[in-house]
Design a protein around this motif. Structure first.
Motif, PDB file in Angstrom:
ATOM      1  N   HIS A  73      -1.538  -1.085 -11.304  1.00 31.28           N
ATOM      2  CA  HIS A  73      -0.821  -0.447 -10.320  1.00 31.28           C
ATOM      3  C   HIS A  73       0.727  -0.511 -10.348  1.00 31.28           C
ATOM      4  CE1 HIS A  73      -2.788  -3.631  -8.062  1.00 31.28           C
ATOM      5  NE2 HIS A  73      -1.552  -3.561  -7.517  1.00 31.28           N
ATOM      6  N   LEU A  86      -7.656   2.020   0.633  1.00 33.41           N
ATOM      7  CA  LEU A  86      -6.960   1.037  -0.072  1.00 33.41           C
ATOM      8  C   LEU A  86      -6.711  -0.383   0.539  1.00 33.41           C
ATOM      9  CD1 LEU A  86      -3.968   3.414  -1.144  1.00 33.41           C
ATOM     10  CD2 LEU A  86      -5.681   2.380  -2.801  1.00 33.41           C
ATOM     11  N   ILE A 119       0.718  -1.135   0.158  1.00 33.75           N
ATOM     12  CA  ILE A 119       0.238   0.146  -0.067  1.00 33.75           C
ATOM     13  C   ILE A 119       0.678   1.339   0.020  1.00 33.75           C
ATOM     14  CG2 ILE A 119      -1.735   1.341   1.044  1.00 33.75           C
ATOM     15  CD1 ILE A 119      -3.121  -1.470   1.926  1.00 33.75           C
ATOM     16  N   TYR A 147       4.394   0.090 -10.113  1.00 35.67           N
ATOM     17  CA  TYR A 147       5.287   1.208  -9.357  1.00 35.67           C
ATOM     18  C   TYR A 147       6.710   0.731  -8.892  1.00 35.67           C
ATOM     19  CZ  TYR A 147       6.331   5.361  -6.641  1.00 35.67           C
ATOM     20  OH  TYR A 147       6.987   6.549  -6.271  1.00 35.67           O
ATOM     21  N   ASN A 176      -0.877   6.872  -6.786  1.00 32.73           N
ATOM     22  CA  ASN A 176      -2.559   7.015  -6.192  1.00 32.73           C
ATOM     23  C   ASN A 176      -2.633   8.551  -6.865  1.00 32.73           C
ATOM     24  OD1 ASN A 176      -4.874   7.189  -5.414  1.00 32.73           O
ATOM     25  ND2 ASN A 176      -4.551   6.679  -3.542  1.00 32.73           N
ATOM     26  N   GLU A 177      -2.937   8.659  -8.014  1.00 29.25           N
ATOM     27  CA  GLU A 177      -3.308   9.783  -8.726  1.00 29.25           C
ATOM     28  C   GLU A 177      -4.817  10.589  -8.046  1.00 29.25           C
ATOM     29  OE1 GLU A 177      -5.005  10.611 -12.834  1.00 29.25           O
ATOM     30  OE2 GLU A 177      -2.856  10.536 -12.844  1.00 29.25           O
ATOM     31  N   TYR A 178      -5.371   9.443  -7.502  1.00 23.26           N
ATOM     32  CA  TYR A 178      -6.944   9.873  -6.986  1.00 23.26           C
ATOM     33  C   TYR A 178      -6.728  10.254  -5.462  1.00 23.26           C
ATOM     34  CZ  TYR A 178      -8.496   8.696 -11.583  1.00 23.26           C
ATOM     35  OH  TYR A 178      -8.770   8.484 -12.888  1.00 23.26           O
ATOM     36  N   LYS A 179      -5.622   9.847  -4.767  1.00 23.58           N
ATOM     37  CA  LYS A 179      -5.632  10.495  -3.405  1.00 23.58           C
ATOM     38  C   LYS A 179      -6.336   9.586  -2.366  1.00 23.58           C
ATOM     39  CE  LYS A 179      -2.504  13.053  -4.693  1.00 23.58           C
ATOM     40  NZ  LYS A 179      -1.008  12.346  -5.361  1.00 23.58           N
ATOM     41  N   ILE A 180      -6.398   8.387  -2.680  1.00 26.27           N
ATOM     42  CA  ILE A 180      -7.275   7.422  -1.909  1.00 26.27           C
ATOM     43  C   ILE A 180      -6.583   7.016  -0.691  1.00 26.27           C
ATOM     44  CG2 ILE A 180      -8.371   4.988  -1.944  1.00 26.27           C
ATOM     45  CD1 ILE A 180      -8.517   5.260  -5.040  1.00 26.27           C
ATOM     46  N   VAL A 216       1.661   1.959  -3.603  1.00 25.10           N
ATOM     47  CA  VAL A 216       0.457   2.217  -4.479  1.00 25.10           C
ATOM     48  C   VAL A 216       0.063   3.700  -4.094  1.00 25.10           C
ATOM     49  CG1 VAL A 216      -1.904   1.635  -4.976  1.00 25.10           C
ATOM     50  CG2 VAL A 216      -0.034  -0.306  -4.516  1.00 25.10           C
ATOM     51  N   GLU A 217       0.133   3.904  -3.041  1.00 24.19           N
ATOM     52  CA  GLU A 217      -0.164   5.355  -2.456  1.00 24.19           C
ATOM     53  C   GLU A 217       0.587   6.325  -3.162  1.00 24.19           C
ATOM     54  OE1 GLU A 217      -1.719   6.143   2.103  1.00 24.19           O
ATOM     55  OE2 GLU A 217       0.382   5.352   1.940  1.00 24.19           O
TER      56      GLU A 217
END
Length: 141
Positions: free
Chosen positions: A78, A33, A17, A80, A24-28, A20-21
């Motif tokens: 995802h 997550l 996570i 990265y 994370n373009e959507y700032k979830i 992935v953060e």
């Protein structure tokens, strides 16, 4: 550096996570997550990681399906690699490992999405032999 590529165990999924953060373009939020990954690991999903000793430095989800136009396929998601590890050929090695892994499972194609604004990824995927087939659309309900 000796890197280890492997499928992470489902009980350790939260280790990915933090990477992935960063993607994370959507700032979830971390909490959302965490909840989503706990659902994803129960579906047709695995998560490949790159370890540098005990540190996760790269991640790619792997979604499995059969499509009428490509057959048995896997979708890296995802993807990265930590910024400190880029530009050293690690992405190429990671994808080679992914190709070998999914071929051993009987899959015949790899397809993926990448953000329109992620130009470095476009160059990478072109160099890996990917072709653009269409557009990805999203509508939140």
């Amino acid at each position: 550096m000796a890197f280890v590529f492997k499928i992470i165990e489902s009980n350790n999924i939260n280790l990915v996570i933090p990477l992935v953060e960063k993607l994370n373009e959507y700032k979830i939020s971390f909490e959302v997550l965490e909840q989503r990954f706990s659902e994803m690991i129960k579906q047709n999903y695995e998560c490949a990681v790159i370890f540098d000793d005990d540190k996760v430095v790269g991640v790619s989800g792997l979604w499995y399906c059969t499509r009428h136009y490509s057959g048995r396929s896997v979708e890296p998601d995802h993807v990265y690699i930590d910024e400190a590890y880029r530009g050293k050929g690690l992405g190429k090695k990671f994808f080679k490992w992914i190709y070998d892994y999914v071929l051993s499972k009987g899959y015949e194609a790899v397809e993926l999405n990448t953000y329109v604004s992620n130009h470095p990824s476009h160059k990478f995927y072109y160099n890996e032999g990917f072709k653009i087939l269409g557009f990805h659309f999203l509508k939140k309900l």
